[in-house]
Scaffold this active site. Structure first.
Site, mmCIF file in Angstrom:
data_model
loop_
_atom_site.group_PDB
_atom_site.id
_atom_site.type_symbol
_atom_site.label_atom_id
_atom_site.label_comp_id
_atom_site.label_asym_id
_atom_site.label_seq_id
_atom_site.Cartn_x
_atom_site.Cartn_y
_atom_site.Cartn_z
ATOM 1 N N ARG A 1 25.274 4.549 9.154
ATOM 2 C CA ARG A 1 24.986 4.854 10.558
ATOM 3 C C ARG A 1 23.515 4.581 10.838
ATOM 4 N NH1 ARG A 1 23.560 10.398 13.293
ATOM 5 N NH2 ARG A 1 23.583 9.712 15.451
ATOM 6 N N HIS B 1 18.865 7.077 20.008
ATOM 7 C CA HIS B 1 18.388 8.142 19.123
ATOM 8 C C HIS B 1 16.925 8.420 19.510
ATOM 9 C CE1 HIS B 1 19.382 10.170 15.059
ATOM 10 N NE2 HIS B 1 18.201 10.658 15.414
ATOM 11 N N GLU C 1 22.497 13.738 19.898
ATOM 12 C CA GLU C 1 21.950 15.071 20.161
ATOM 13 C C GLU C 1 21.276 15.233 21.525
ATOM 14 O OE1 GLU C 1 19.488 16.207 16.820
ATOM 15 O OE2 GLU C 1 21.211 16.338 15.505
ATOM 16 N N ASN D 1 26.493 16.799 14.208
ATOM 17 C CA ASN D 1 25.428 16.956 13.230
ATOM 18 C C ASN D 1 25.289 18.439 12.936
ATOM 19 O OD1 ASN D 1 25.063 14.254 13.634
ATOM 20 N ND2 ASN D 1 23.138 14.451 14.781
ATOM 21 N N TYR E 1 23.318 21.348 10.491
ATOM 22 C CA TYR E 1 22.285 21.692 9.503
ATOM 23 C C TYR E 1 22.274 23.166 9.146
ATOM 24 C CZ TYR E 1 20.531 17.009 10.043
ATOM 25 O OH TYR E 1 20.438 15.648 10.023
ATOM 26 N N GLU F 1 25.723 13.697 10.682
ATOM 27 C CA GLU F 1 24.509 14.074 9.936
ATOM 28 C C GLU F 1 24.753 15.418 9.282
ATOM 29 O OE1 GLU F 1 20.836 14.212 12.173
ATOM 30 O OE2 GLU F 1 21.298 12.335 13.205
HETATM 31 C C1 FCB Z 1 18.476 15.699 13.630
HETATM 32 C C2 FCB Z 1 18.107 14.293 14.059
HETATM 33 C C3 FCB Z 1 17.692 13.410 12.929
HETATM 34 C C4 FCB Z 1 16.888 14.139 11.876
HETATM 35 C C5 FCB Z 1 17.547 15.430 11.491
HETATM 36 C C6 FCB Z 1 16.809 16.208 10.429
HETATM 37 O O1 FCB Z 1 18.260 16.562 14.698
HETATM 38 O O2 FCB Z 1 19.184 13.688 14.718
HETATM 39 O O3 FCB Z 1 17.005 12.333 13.487
HETATM 40 O O4 FCB Z 1 15.592 14.296 12.300
HETATM 41 O O5 FCB Z 1 17.730 16.244 12.603
#
Ligand code: FCB
Length: 465
Positions: free
Chosen positions: A96, A140, A185, A311, A313, A365
């Site tokens: 990607r 992006h 995002e 995405n 985290y 992500e």
């Molecule tokens: C996300 C972004 C990516 C990267 C990660 C850690 O928010 O999409 O570009 O910075 O976080």
């Protein structure tokens, strides 16, 4: 840490052996890594590329933690073939990346920059020649600066120009790529860029932020409609950052605020995309800052998605005052200070599928920054291996429960420019020595390669259906 947080069910324990983990994913599951243009390409002033809002933001004193810029980054623009070979060496079959709008159209309107287009043509051709599926993101975060000067995403004109850009990319590359995502995002662009002011373009106005969020969604919907009308046949979608929001306690004030925070992060984007309306409670909360919405806008945003990209985290813990500082939540954190919470991924996927009936879903992500060090020519990033392993186990749990998960992309292939944190945060499964641009696969890269090999082996021997 309070009792309510502690009582959440723990994530299933991942099996240390890649083969056992791999066996939990069906044949045909897509495994990849992700990057974005501004974070890796460099070559900022090469071959006619125009300034983006991030180039300009980086020049503001104090905007970037280490004063870093995107001028060189990972110099990927000049090291394309080597980086593609790196993907092959890790056994990756999907990648990607994003297209930098100001590289292909320096001011965001008018003539196309053929030298910039040629770079992405080489990238896509090079991927296909190596048997790697190209997954494209159109935006992006690197808006042409000229468009910012004309009002940026707060202006409806930018919506039309984005659609024209999307169509041109679709016309040139649509038949050769595996998917096209419009935006990465939109919450980050709107809120961090226009309300909190910590990302480009660095504005601080909630009113502007929500108009921007609406225009991003609108540009997504109109782009999908136009691409389909143009006959672009690859799957089309959008990529959202999402987190579950958990109340710090069951106190009514904490619970009520949690629903609002969920509204601002999740429902503000998911509701218009999947239901064709904005959440009424959030509209009421925004009051005069709610966006101007024209007739037909919501119908356009509601265009069916071929896929949703997510995405993930971390999660959010919320009390009566809002999102609690991550450092105060949970027990383990990444170098970003984000709580490590694999079960949050499973919770999120199950909830979204329950509330929205998801189309094909890709985790576009997932990954972690740690303070990696090179030790005797190796990067023993065991914590990242553990992060990936536990999150994949959580993803497999969701898959087993019926969530239509089709693929997973690690953020990131390379250590790179981590926005306001500059080069101080390393997310790569491949280490980059910025002085020499040497790439060194970390232990996590070897682990991921072993996982993919195990999955291929299982699929080939037809043990997976
Ligand atoms: C996300 C972004 C990516 C990267 C990660 C850690 O928010 O999409 O570009 O910075 O976080």
């Amino acid at each position: 840490m309070n009792a309510a947080i502690e009582s959440f069910t723990p994530a299933s324990t991942a099996d240390a052996a890649p083969a056992a983990l791999a066996a939990r994913f069906p044949a045909g599951f897509v495994w990849g890594t992700a990057t974005s243009a501004f974070q890796i390409e460099g070559a900022a002033a090469v071959d006619g590329r125009g300034d983006s809002i991030w180039d300009v933001f980086c020049r503001q004193p104090g905007a970037i933690l280490d004063g870093g810029t995107g001028d060189v980054a990972c110099d990927h623009y000049h090291r394309l073939e080597d980086d593609l070979d790196l993907l092959v060496s890790l056994g990756l079959r999907a990648y990607r990346f994003s297209i930098a709008w100001p590289r292909v159209q320096p001011t965001g309107e008018g003539a196309w920059n053929e030298a910039g287009m040629a770079f992405y043509d080489r990238l896509i051709t090079g991927l296909l020649a190596r048997g790697i599926a190209p997954h494209v993101t159109l935006y992006h975060w690197d808006l042409p600066q000229a468009l910012q000067e004309a009002g940026g995403w707060a202006s409806r004109r930018t919506v039309d120009l984005f659609v024209a850009y999307a169509r041109e990319i679709g016309r040139r590359f649509g038949a050769r790529v595996a998917s096209i995502a419009t935006h990465n995002e939109p919450w980050v662009v709107a809120v961090l860029g226009h309300e909190a002011g910590i990302f480009a373009p660095g504005l601080r106005s909630r009113r502007t932020a929500y108009q921007v969020a609406h225009h991003l969604l609108l540009s997504h919907g109109l782009a999908l409609r136009a691409l389909r009308a143009d006959g672009v046949g690859c799957p089309l979608g959008i990529v959202l950052n999402q987190s579950p929001s958990d109340p710090a306690t069951q106190a009514p004030a904490d619970v009520a605020r949690t629903w609002l925070e969920d509204g601002l992060l999740v429902r503000w984007y998911m509701d218009p995309l999947f239901k064709g309306s904005y959440p009424a409670d959030v509209v009421a909360h925004l009051g005069a800052d709610a966006p101007e919405v024209q007739p037909g806008d919501l119908a356009a945003i509601h265009a069916p998605l071929d896929f949703l990209g997510l995405n993930y985290y971390t999660r959010n813990v919320v009390d009566a005052n809002g999102v609690v500082e991550a450092a105060k939540c949970g027990t383990e954190h990444t170098a970003m200070g984000w709580e490590i919470r694999p079960e949050g991924l499973r919770d999120l996927l199950l909830r979204l599928h329950r509330d929205y009936r998801l189309p094909a879903l890709y985790i576009m992500e997932n990954g972690a920054a740690f303070d990696d060090e090179v030790v005797n020519g190796e990067v023993p990033d065991e914590r990242r291996v553990r992060y990936l392993e536990t999150h994949l186990a959580a993803a497999a749990d969701a898959l087993q429960a019926g969530v239509p998960l089709r693929g997973y992309f690690v953020w990131s292939l390379l250590d790179n420019f981590e926005w306001a944190q500059g080069y101080t945060k390393r997310f790569g499964i491949v280490h980059v020595d910025y002085a020499t641009q040497r790439r060194l696969p970390k232990r996590s890269a070897h682990w991921y390669a072993a996982l993919l090999a195990a999955h291929r082996e299982a699929a080939a021997s037809a043990r997976l259906r």
